[in-house]
Structures are given as C-alpha cells and as structure tokens.
Motif scaffolding. Structure first.
Motif, PDB file in Angstrom:
ATOM      1  N   LEU A 120       8.284  15.352   1.594  1.00  0.00           N
ATOM      2  CA  LEU A 120       7.405  14.188   1.576  1.00  0.00           C
ATOM      3  C   LEU A 120       7.437  13.562   0.187  1.00  0.00           C
ATOM      4  N   LEU A 121       7.828  12.299   0.136  1.00  0.00           N
ATOM      5  CA  LEU A 121       7.834  11.546  -1.104  1.00  0.00           C
ATOM      6  C   LEU A 121       6.525  10.770  -1.246  1.00  0.00           C
ATOM      7  N   PRO A 122       6.123  10.435  -2.469  1.00  0.00           N
ATOM      8  CA  PRO A 122       4.876   9.673  -2.642  1.00  0.00           C
ATOM      9  C   PRO A 122       4.853   8.384  -1.835  1.00  0.00           C
ATOM     10  N   GLU A 123       6.006   7.694  -1.746  1.00  0.00           N
ATOM     11  CA  GLU A 123       6.009   6.445  -0.983  1.00  0.00           C
ATOM     12  C   GLU A 123       5.920   6.691   0.525  1.00  0.00           C
ATOM     13  N   ASP A 124       6.222   7.921   0.972  1.00  0.00           N
ATOM     14  CA  ASP A 124       6.185   8.215   2.407  1.00  0.00           C
ATOM     15  C   ASP A 124       4.762   8.252   2.962  1.00  0.00           C
ATOM     16  N   VAL A 125       3.795   8.574   2.113  1.00  0.00           N
ATOM     17  CA  VAL A 125       2.425   8.701   2.641  1.00  0.00           C
ATOM     18  C   VAL A 125       1.884   7.360   3.113  1.00  0.00           C
ATOM     19  N   SER A 126       2.516   6.283   2.687  1.00  0.00           N
ATOM     20  CA  SER A 126       2.003   4.964   3.066  1.00  0.00           C
ATOM     21  C   SER A 126       2.172   4.680   4.551  1.00  0.00           C
ATOM     22  N   PHE A 127       3.016   5.470   5.242  1.00  0.00           N
ATOM     23  CA  PHE A 127       3.198   5.187   6.679  1.00  0.00           C
ATOM     24  C   PHE A 127       1.941   5.509   7.479  1.00  0.00           C
ATOM     25  N   THR A 128       1.018   6.253   6.882  1.00  0.00           N
ATOM     26  CA  THR A 128      -0.247   6.553   7.575  1.00  0.00           C
ATOM     27  C   THR A 128      -1.335   5.540   7.236  1.00  0.00           C
ATOM     28  N   PHE A 129      -1.045   4.622   6.316  1.00  0.00           N
ATOM     29  CA  PHE A 129      -2.057   3.650   5.909  1.00  0.00           C
ATOM     30  C   PHE A 129      -2.260   2.602   7.019  1.00  0.00           C
ATOM     31  N   THR A 130      -3.469   2.093   7.073  1.00  0.00           N
ATOM     32  CA  THR A 130      -3.802   1.075   8.072  1.00  0.00           C
ATOM     33  C   THR A 130      -3.605  -0.320   7.481  1.00  0.00           C
ATOM     34  N   ASP A 131      -2.827  -1.148   8.190  1.00  0.00           N
ATOM     35  CA  ASP A 131      -2.616  -2.524   7.738  1.00  0.00           C
ATOM     36  C   ASP A 131      -3.887  -3.358   7.933  1.00  0.00           C
ATOM     37  N   LEU A 132      -3.994  -4.406   7.154  1.00  0.00           N
ATOM     38  CA  LEU A 132      -5.118  -5.325   7.318  1.00  0.00           C
ATOM     39  C   LEU A 132      -4.917  -6.170   8.580  1.00  0.00           C
ATOM     40  N   LEU A 183      -2.509  -4.381  -0.342  1.00  0.00           N
ATOM     41  CA  LEU A 183      -3.882  -4.067   0.040  1.00  0.00           C
ATOM     42  C   LEU A 183      -3.846  -3.366   1.397  1.00  0.00           C
ATOM     43  N   LYS A 184      -4.372  -2.131   1.468  1.00  0.00           N
ATOM     44  CA  LYS A 184      -4.354  -1.325   2.686  1.00  0.00           C
ATOM     45  C   LYS A 184      -5.705  -0.651   2.868  1.00  0.00           C
ATOM     46  N   SER A 221     -11.559   7.552   1.176  1.00  0.00           N
ATOM     47  CA  SER A 221     -12.092   6.272   0.691  1.00  0.00           C
ATOM     48  C   SER A 221     -12.498   6.355  -0.776  1.00  0.00           C
ATOM     49  N   GLU A 222     -12.709   7.591  -1.277  1.00  0.00           N
ATOM     50  CA  GLU A 222     -13.078   7.754  -2.683  1.00  0.00           C
ATOM     51  C   GLU A 222     -11.931   7.391  -3.625  1.00  0.00           C
ATOM     52  N   LEU A 223     -10.702   7.363  -3.091  1.00  0.00           N
ATOM     53  CA  LEU A 223      -9.536   7.050  -3.914  1.00  0.00           C
ATOM     54  C   LEU A 223      -9.303   5.539  -3.903  1.00  0.00           C
ATOM     55  N   PRO A 224      -9.483   4.858  -5.038  1.00  0.00           N
ATOM     56  CA  PRO A 224      -9.373   3.392  -5.027  1.00  0.00           C
ATOM     57  C   PRO A 224      -7.934   2.890  -4.976  1.00  0.00           C
ATOM     58  N   ALA A 225      -6.989   3.666  -5.584  1.00  0.00           N
ATOM     59  CA  ALA A 225      -5.622   3.151  -5.672  1.00  0.00           C
ATOM     60  C   ALA A 225      -4.633   4.301  -5.690  1.00  0.00           C
ATOM     61  N   LEU A 226      -3.430   4.030  -5.207  1.00  0.00           N
ATOM     62  CA  LEU A 226      -2.348   5.015  -5.212  1.00  0.00           C
ATOM     63  C   LEU A 226      -1.081   4.344  -5.720  1.00  0.00           C
ATOM     64  N   TYR A 227      -0.471   4.937  -6.736  1.00  0.00           N
ATOM     65  CA  TYR A 227       0.759   4.402  -7.333  1.00  0.00           C
ATOM     66  C   TYR A 227       1.942   5.207  -6.816  1.00  0.00           C
ATOM     67  N   LEU A 258       1.624  -0.426  -6.092  1.00  0.00           N
ATOM     68  CA  LEU A 258       0.245   0.009  -6.263  1.00  0.00           C
ATOM     69  C   LEU A 258      -0.507  -0.348  -4.992  1.00  0.00           C
ATOM     70  N   TYR A 259      -0.897   0.688  -4.226  1.00  0.00           N
ATOM     71  CA  TYR A 259      -1.688   0.470  -3.008  1.00  0.00           C
ATOM     72  C   TYR A 259      -3.159   0.468  -3.398  1.00  0.00           C
ATOM     73  N   LEU A 260      -3.868  -0.584  -3.019  1.00  0.00           N
ATOM     74  CA  LEU A 260      -5.299  -0.687  -3.256  1.00  0.00           C
ATOM     75  C   LEU A 260      -6.031  -0.437  -1.938  1.00  0.00           C
ATOM     76  N   ASN A 261      -7.029   0.413  -1.989  1.00  0.00           N
ATOM     77  CA  ASN A 261      -7.713   0.899  -0.791  1.00  0.00           C
ATOM     78  C   ASN A 261      -8.948   0.046  -0.481  1.00  0.00           C
ATOM     79  N   LEU A 262      -8.846  -0.808   0.543  1.00  0.00           N
ATOM     80  CA  LEU A 262      -9.947  -1.698   0.887  1.00  0.00           C
ATOM     81  C   LEU A 262     -11.150  -0.923   1.446  1.00  0.00           C
ATOM     82  N   ASP A 263     -10.933   0.341   1.858  1.00  0.00           N
ATOM     83  CA  ASP A 263     -12.055   1.168   2.305  1.00  0.00           C
ATOM     84  C   ASP A 263     -12.887   1.670   1.125  1.00  0.00           C
ATOM     85  N   ASN A 264     -12.362   1.525  -0.067  1.00  0.00           N
ATOM     86  CA  ASN A 264     -13.104   1.959  -1.250  1.00  0.00           C
ATOM     87  C   ASN A 264     -14.121   0.874  -1.632  1.00  0.00           C
TER      88      ASN A 264
END
Length: 611
Positions: free
Chosen positions: A446-458, A486-487, A492-498, A540-546
């Motif tokens: 699992l690469l750091p960029e791979d985790v984004s496939f679980t993110f919810t699109d706006l 923006l995802k 939700s406590e995590l505001p951003a992921l690089y 830089l993924y910004l977490n709109l749930d935060n």
C-alpha cells in the motif's frame, strides 16, 4: 656476470617479544595458555606412541616474599637435544609440524613454534628441564630475551616429560598470583582431557573437572539439561533456560548453542567461546556461526579448524565455511523440530528473538513456512502474530518503509484497512513472500497515494460551491509543486493528508540533497531533477469532514486562506514525517508568527483587545 652474496636475516628477539606482547597476543596472560598448550601437546604425542600412558599436568608456584617462580610439569614425550635445537631455538618452527604448516591436520594445539617466546613477557629467563620418552640424556635449556641460549646435560636422569621454570620479572607479579592462576587455568583449560593441578603455599588443588559425556556426544546433552545449563552459566556468565546441541556430520566439531535469555540488537557482537583440541582459543569468535544466529551464545569445540598466528581466531577458509554451515543447519533443524513437537518452546524463543527468526526465515523459505504464524508484526491494529492477522483479516496491506506506514496508518485504520509496517528489517520481504508459504493469503503493498481510493468524492453541488476556493488553494501550493484536492475521508480529526508519487518522491529527495550539497554536486543534481519537473507533483488532500477545513472553505474569508493552506501543507508534512526544505521551514516559522499576531490582535467577546 656480477657476483651475488647471500646473507641470512637476523632476528631481533627483543623486538619479537615486543611484537608478541603489543600486537600478536591480546594480553601477557596468554603465556599460561601457551605453556598449557605445549604440555597438552607433549602428553598427546606420548599417548600416540603409548596409548595406556596417563597424562597429567602440574603447576607449582613458590617464592612468597620475593620474586615468584612458576613451574609447569608434564609427563609427555619430552625433547631430545636435536629437538631442542630445532624447536626451541628456531622461531616459527613447531614440534607439531608435519609437512605444510597450515595444511596438515594434527592432534596438537600449537602450530607456530613461537608460543614459548610469550613467556618472555613475564620472565627474563626460561629454564626447561626435559627427558625424552625415546631415551637419551636429561637436558637443561636456558633461554634469554637477548636471543642467547645454553644446553647442559644433567648428571641425573629425569622421568620422561618436561618442566618449564619461569621467575617473575618486575611488573608481572599479578600474573603469578594464586587467584589469577586458578581462574586463568580454568579459563583456558576447562575442557582439557588431562587433569591439571595447582600447588601453591596455600595447598593443592585440581583445577579442571572430568569431562561430562555430552562433550564427546552433544546429542546426549538433552538428557543432562541441568548440568549443561550449569556449565553454560559458569563458562559464559549468563543464566540460560534453553539450549540447542551442535555437531557437524564428521563429529569433529560440536558444542552447545545457549539461547540468550533476552533479545539482542542486530549489530551486537557475536562472542562465542571456542575450544580447539579442548583448549580455549577465543571467547570472542564472531565468524563461527551464520549471521542470522545472533540469538545464541555458544560453547564450541573442534579439532579441524585452523588457527591464526595469535591462536585466538580462525582462518576464514573453506573448512570454516563448511563448519559454519553445518552448525547453522543444526540450529535450524532443532527449531523446525520444536515447531512440530514443542511449539510452546519455539514460541518462547520467538518471543525474545523474533529478529533472528525473521532473519532465518528470509534465507530459508521452508523454515518460514513452518514458523510464519508465530512471527510478530507491527500493524495498524497493534502488535500481532502473523497467524492472528491472517485468521482475522482476509486481505492484508503492507508498506515498504517506516515513513510510508506513518503517513497512512491513521487513514488506513479509519478505512478498516489492516496495514503491516514493512519498514522494520526483514518485514517487507517476509510480507511480500507470504503467499508463497500460506495458500490463500492476499497481501498487497500500500502506497500513500493508494489510500485515496477509499476517499469520498464531493457531490456536483459541493464541487461548484467550493470551486473557487479549491482553485485558489491549488494556486497557493504551486510553488511547492503540490496540487490540492478536496475530499471526505476518515478519520475526521485528520485535516489533511500529503501523498507523493514515485516521481515526486524522487524529485523531493533530489532537491533536499541539493540544498546540502556543494555547488558542483548541486549542479549535477539539478540536471538530474530537470527530467522529473513535469511528472513530479504531489497531492494535498483536504478533508471536508474536518470541522476546521469545513469552516475554512465555507467562510469566504479569502484573506486567511493562503496562509492557512500553507500551514495545513507543512502540518501534513510533519504528520507524514517528511523532511522539510528551507522554504517549507520558512513557511512554518512565518505562519506560526502570523497566526500568533492575528490572535493577539483579535477582539475578545467583550470587544476588548487581547494583550
């Protein structure tokens, strides 16, 4: 044709003694080992001609109140006058020599003929009385450190054997004291097959004990567990709870591998105690076992390895390589037997020495197949044995490095992804090979960029509403070659992921190196990084749930957005354990100052100004 004169090298014996004491031998105390070696070899030589002869070695110390005199006597084969001239007067010659000095196997310990010289480190004269078992007169040999010696025929006939007399020279008194002699004789000669006795003014004492049967037959050690553990504690200084018998196929090398009671560092010294022909030659042998076997401390005895000139280490040759391989196989085989017949015993060893077990598993797929379920791994759900992880989760992920794991562990755990930290030594290799030893195992890096496939699109509406703010945020980070998305994602406590692609990771590493490099090297690195400029973008993924991100993008306060985005960016770098360059450190510093200034300038709820 010119005439050539031939000359013989002249040996400065005083210089040789300095070399022995300061360079070849580890300490003057080895004189005692050399005397014991010569005595044991003399007895062994006599027993080859007279199998029924009973060997013995006696050591006597006299001279309380003045210079002490040490005498060591053996009932071995003795020396003739011819032997004396050949072996006591020629440096480098050995009475045990037969053919090539290094190649011929013998029953003797000493091989270089320089051992007696070590006595000059503690005495200004060596006196030898000897009677050959083959007949002839009894002889006296006196040697001095200036290179002179004398021989005298004695009027009386001695019994076969040899006596060596040493008178303590000033400064060497510690090497003639009873306590030193007792401990050193046992230290070197605990496994010698002949009784060694010490006579002092305090009395008579036998130093070594009768050898237990498992010394000759290591396989019998299992039925003498208490005795084997007691020997280990006395000779190695640790209290052990378990051990593995060792023996090569030829039976010429054997020993006991004691399981260390606590875990050890991978870089710890492998200090094993090794006996050659039952004489201790090294307690710091590091090359006698495979590299992975650093969880054991061994007593090893052999009659087939070749010593270096100091007689404290072994030549790295084919013979040593073969012995090392066979001893390693003995340990491996015992561990595999434990897995089948005594799994609790093996689990206890793995609990203390998981790193060693993993090192062996990496080398040996069959061993890995047998023990993989007990190997511990650090994962996003805690420290677990691999068998537990496979039982509870069908699909496992792993990272290549510790930094990768740190960057994604919180997000992955929130998405119910079980991630194994592959950044520790051997763990990445073992996880990648798991499907080879466990049918049905599903593992994936699992690469750091791979985790984004679980993110919810706006939603489409959200994208429209936040389009301008997202575009502005994206523009702010262009100087850092980073795009903003923006995802919605957990936690939700995590505001951003690089996250970094491989190309952007390579580019970032090159640029960080350039900052610390010389001008010339920096120029070279600049040329290398030029080819990555187009592909080297991070995200830089910004977490709109935060809540903070939600307020920032809904507030419409464009004045605060640029500095807020930059601070979220450097915060995400720190959360992901990414090293920062000078520009990013400057952003962090100025951003903190600016936010403090804003806070101090803001009005409190009473309309006053915070001071």
């Amino acid at each position: 044709m010119s005439q050539h004169d031939n000359y013989r090298f002249q040996v400065n014996l005083g210089g040789m003694i300095d070399i022995l004491s300061n360079h070849l031998y580890s300490s003057p105390k080895v004189y005692l080992r050399e005397l014991l070696q010569n005595a044991v070899d003399a007895v062994t030589a006599r027993r080859e001609n007279e199998p029924l002869a009973e060997g013995s070695i006696k050591i006597d110390v006299t001279g309380a109140g003045g210079p002490a005199t040490l005498t060591i006597q053996d009932n071995g084969i003795g020396l003739t006058e011819e032997n004396i001239h050949e072996f006591l007067a020629v440096i480098g010659q050995s009475s045990k020599r037969s053919g090539d000095l290094l190649a011929q196997p013998t029953s003797f310990i000493g091989r270089f003929g320089i051992g007696l010289l070590s006595c000059f480190m503690v005495s200004d004269e060596i006196v030898v009385l000897t009677q050959s078992a083959k007949g002839g007169p009894s002889l006296e040999w006196r040697g001095k450190p200036d290179g002179t010696y004398s021989i005298r025929k004695l009027d009386t006939e001695l019994t076969p054997g040899t006596r060596v007399f040493l008178r303590c020279k000033p400064g060497s008194e510690a090497y003639f004291e009873q306590e030193f002699l007792e401990s050193s004789i046992y230290y070197y000669g605990a496994l010698l097959p002949y009784p060694i006795t010490l006579q002092t003014e305090q009395g008579f004492k036998q130093i070594n004990e009768a050898l237990p049967i498992w010394i000759k037959h290591p396989d019998m050690a299992r039925s003498h567990k208490a005795e084997v553990l007691a020997w280990g504690e006395r000779l190695l200084g640790d209290r052990f709870k378990d051990f593995i018998p060792l023996q090569t196929a030829s039976g010429r090398t054997g020993g006991i591998a004691y399981i260390l009671p606590q875990g050890v560092n991978l870089n710890a010294k492998r200090a094993h105690r090794v006996y050659l022909k039952n004489m201790l030659v090294s307690e710091k042998a590091e090359n006698i076992l495979p590299e992975w076997a650093f969880f054991v401390k061994c007593l090893i005895w052999s009659d087939e390895l070749q010593l270096t000139a100091s007689r404290e280490h072994f030549y790295e040759n084919d013979q040593l390589e073969e012995v090392r391989g066979e001893l390693g196989e003995a340990i491996r085989s015992e561990l595999m037997t434990m897995a089948e017949l005594a799994p609790d015993r093996l689990q206890a060893i793995i609990g203390s020495h998981a790193l060693s077990m993993k090192a062996l598993a990496v080398e040996d797929e069959q061993f890995y197949r047998i023990i993989y379920r007990w190997l511990p791994f650090h994962s996003s759900i805690g420290q677990r044995e691999l068998g537990e992880l496979l039982q509870e989760h069908k699909h496992l992920y792993y990272t290549l490095t510790l930094d990768e794991y740190r960057q994604i562990t919180h997000v992955a755990a929130a998405q119910s992804l079980v991630v194994v930290n592959g950044g520790y030594i051997y763990d990445y290799e073992l996880m990648s090979r798991l499907p080879l030893v466990h049918n049905g195992a599903e593992v994936e890096r699992l690469l750091p960029e791979d985790v984004s496939f679980t993110f919810t699109d706006l939603t489409a509406e959200e994208r429209r509403n936040y389009y301008e703010a997202t575009r502005e945020a994206d523009a702010v980070l262009q100087e850092f070659r980073t795009q903003v998305q923006l995802k919605r994602f957990k936690p939700s406590e995590l505001p951003a992921l690089y996250t970094l692609s491989k190309e952007s990771s390579d580019l970032r590493s090159l640029e960080l190196t350039r900052e610390a490099a010389t001008d010339l090297f920096s120029s070279v690195l600049g040329n290398l990084s030029a080819g990555l400029q187009n592909a080297g973008y991070a995200t830089l993924y910004l977490n709109l749930d935060n809540p903070v991100i939600s307020r920032l993008f809904q507030s419409g306060k464009n004045a605060i957005l640029p500095i807020a985005i930059k601070m979220l960016y450097v915060n995400a770098l720190m959360m992901g354990h990414y090293p920062m360059n000078r520009q990013e450190l400057s952003v962090l510093n100025s951003g903190i100052i600016q936010f403090i200034d804003w806070g101090l300038s803001s009005k409190d709820h009473n309309g006053g100004t915070t001071v």
